[in-house]
Design a protein around this motif. Structure first.
Motif, short mmCIF file in Angstrom:
data_model
loop_
_atom_site.label_atom_id
_atom_site.label_comp_id
_atom_site.label_asym_id
_atom_site.label_seq_id
_atom_site.Cartn_x
_atom_site.Cartn_y
_atom_site.Cartn_z
N LEU A 115 49.43 31.59 27.34
CA LEU A 115 49.28 33.04 27.46
C LEU A 115 50.14 33.59 28.59
CD1 LEU A 115 45.43 33.32 26.86
CD2 LEU A 115 47.22 34.23 25.37
N GLY A 116 50.29 32.83 29.67
CA GLY A 116 51.16 33.26 30.75
C GLY A 116 52.60 33.41 30.28
N GLU A 117 53.03 32.49 29.42
CA GLU A 117 54.39 32.58 28.86
C GLU A 117 54.50 33.75 27.89
OE1 GLU A 117 57.06 30.86 29.57
OE2 GLU A 117 56.09 29.48 30.99
N ILE A 118 53.48 33.96 27.07
CA ILE A 118 53.50 35.06 26.11
C ILE A 118 53.64 36.39 26.83
CG2 ILE A 118 52.09 36.34 24.45
CD1 ILE A 118 51.02 33.65 23.47
N PRO A 122 55.80 35.77 35.77
CA PRO A 122 56.50 34.80 36.64
C PRO A 122 55.58 33.62 36.92
CG PRO A 122 56.81 37.03 37.44
CD PRO A 122 55.78 37.12 36.34
N LYS A 123 56.12 32.43 37.00
CA LYS A 123 55.29 31.23 37.14
C LYS A 123 54.38 31.30 38.35
CE LYS A 123 58.25 28.02 34.60
NZ LYS A 123 57.32 27.99 33.47
N ARG A 129 47.16 33.87 39.59
CA ARG A 129 46.14 34.61 38.84
C ARG A 129 45.22 33.63 38.10
NH1 ARG A 129 42.72 38.75 38.60
NH2 ARG A 129 42.72 39.89 36.62
N THR A 130 45.77 32.56 37.54
CA THR A 130 44.97 31.57 36.85
C THR A 130 43.98 30.90 37.79
OG1 THR A 130 46.71 31.11 35.21
CG2 THR A 130 45.05 29.40 35.55
N GLU A 131 44.44 30.54 38.98
CA GLU A 131 43.56 29.91 39.96
C GLU A 131 42.45 30.87 40.39
OE1 GLU A 131 46.17 28.73 43.08
OE2 GLU A 131 46.95 26.97 41.99
N LEU A 164 42.21 38.89 30.95
CA LEU A 164 42.55 39.50 32.24
C LEU A 164 43.70 38.80 32.95
CD1 LEU A 164 38.93 40.18 33.52
CD2 LEU A 164 40.66 41.92 33.01
N LEU A 165 44.25 37.76 32.34
CA LEU A 165 45.29 36.97 32.99
C LEU A 165 46.46 37.81 33.44
CD1 LEU A 165 46.39 34.17 33.79
CD2 LEU A 165 47.33 33.98 31.47
N HIS A 166 46.88 38.78 32.63
CA HIS A 166 48.05 39.60 32.95
C HIS A 166 47.66 40.90 33.67
CE1 HIS A 166 46.40 40.85 29.13
NE2 HIS A 166 47.15 41.93 29.09
N SER A 167 46.43 40.94 34.21
CA SER A 167 45.94 42.09 34.97
C SER A 167 46.14 43.41 34.21
CB SER A 167 46.64 42.16 36.34
OG SER A 167 46.39 40.99 37.09
N PRO A 168 45.52 43.54 33.05
CA PRO A 168 45.72 44.74 32.22
C PRO A 168 45.12 45.98 32.85
CG PRO A 168 43.92 43.45 31.33
CD PRO A 168 44.53 42.62 32.43
#
Length: 323
Positions: A115-118, A122-123, A129-131, A164-168
């Protein structure tokens, strides 16, 4: 510009479906959403509630570009959900309680990596954010477990974290706590409250669990047969249907049922009348007025007021709208 426009703008939104009659080739037109109009400002937390089939999920599908409106318009985060669906996907998070955005056979951590790649994060941002989400949602214990092996509570925490990974800017939750135990519900509610406080995320929540609405939402929209039946606060909703309050009174000694009061109606008694429950209309009388009338007949030791449950309020609102 994105900071100047509402999170959601709905104007005359309508969606109809053609449904084949049983045992016939003829089709009937069914209106799922009927001339709906409302606005959700940025940073608001709004509960969108109604009975099954009221049009809640259909509305959400039009807000995120899955369904095409039959009439009217919807704009989400200032974008057209149909024409700008890819741009919109980077600015919203969506969780459907009965559907998964995670990869069933992969460990949770790999779903988050994909999902981070989608979302083209940035890595370093994706890792941080994942942590953060893993810690706040207590996902560490099953981080390397395939999604199919998770309990329902674990999976829902992972689903919300993924959304919420991409902080929407906008988080849309459709029945996120369905089937969860009390502890799992409480964990999710506490996390969502903290997340909104930190990031100012707009929340649109549909649920049949009124505990979710009471704890998470500042405003409620009630939809009935595709139409907006109420838009306002929870206390205002209760006042709209003239819901009575319940006064529970503990008396000093056994007392006959307190019937025939001019200020309240006797509901029930326990312990030979030591504890009695009375219903009163807060628009007509006050608690001191009820208490004064009761005190003329018995000595009061203690009292408490029971506020109406939201389920009862909504049921009465529906009943009032039925011709």
């Amino acid at each position: 510009m994105s900071e100047q426009v509402p999170a959601i703008e709905v104007d005359g939104l309508t969606r109809t479906f053609k449904v084949r009659r049983r045992g016939s080739l003829l089709r009937d037109v069914v209106t799922a959403v009927d001339d709906m109009s409302f606005t959700v400002q940025r940073g608001e937390s709004v509960g969108y509630i109604g009975a099954n089939g009221a049009g809640k999920s259909t509305t959400i599908k039009m807000l995120i570009g899955i369904l095409v409106p039959s009439n009217g318009s919807a704009r989400t985060c200032g974008l057209d959900p149909l024409q700008q669906r890819r741009r919109l996907a980077r600015r919203i998070g969506v969780v459907f309680g009965q559907r998964s955005q995670l990869w069933w056979d992969l460990p949770v951590r790999e779903s988050f990596a994909i999902l981070g790649e989608i979302h083209r994060l940035p890595k370093a941002v994706a890792r941080q954010r994942t942590e953060q989400l893993s810690e706040q949602l207590d996902m560490g214990e099953y981080w390397n477990t395939p999604v199919r092996q998770l309990s329902l509570g674990q999976r829902m925490r992972a689903e919300i974290g993924a959304a919420l990974l991409h902080s929407p800017e906008l988080l849309i939750l459709d029945e996120p706590t369905i089937g969860l135990d009390v502890l799992s519900k409480q964990r999710l509610r506490e996390f969502l409250i903290a997340e909104r406080a930190e990031h100012g995320t707009t929340l649109l929540l549909t649920t049949h669990d009124m505990g979710d609405i009471e704890r998470l939402c500042q405003r409620v929209l009630v939809v009935d047969h595709g139409r907006l039946a109420y838009d306002g606060s929870l206390p205002g909703l209760a006042a709209t249907v003239d819901t009575r309050r319940i006064l529970q009174i503990d008396l000093a000694e056994p007392t006959a049922d307190l019937t025939g009061l001019g200020t309240a109606t006797h509901l029930d008694s326990k312990g030979d009348g030591l504890r009695q429950r009375l219903a009163f209309d807060p628009k007509r009388v006050t608690v001191p007025q009820v208490l004064a009338e009761v005190s003329a007949r018995a000595e009061v030791r203690d009292l408490s007021i029971e506020e109406p449950g939201i389920e009862e309020v909504v049921r009465k609102l529906y009943a009032r709208r039925v011709p």
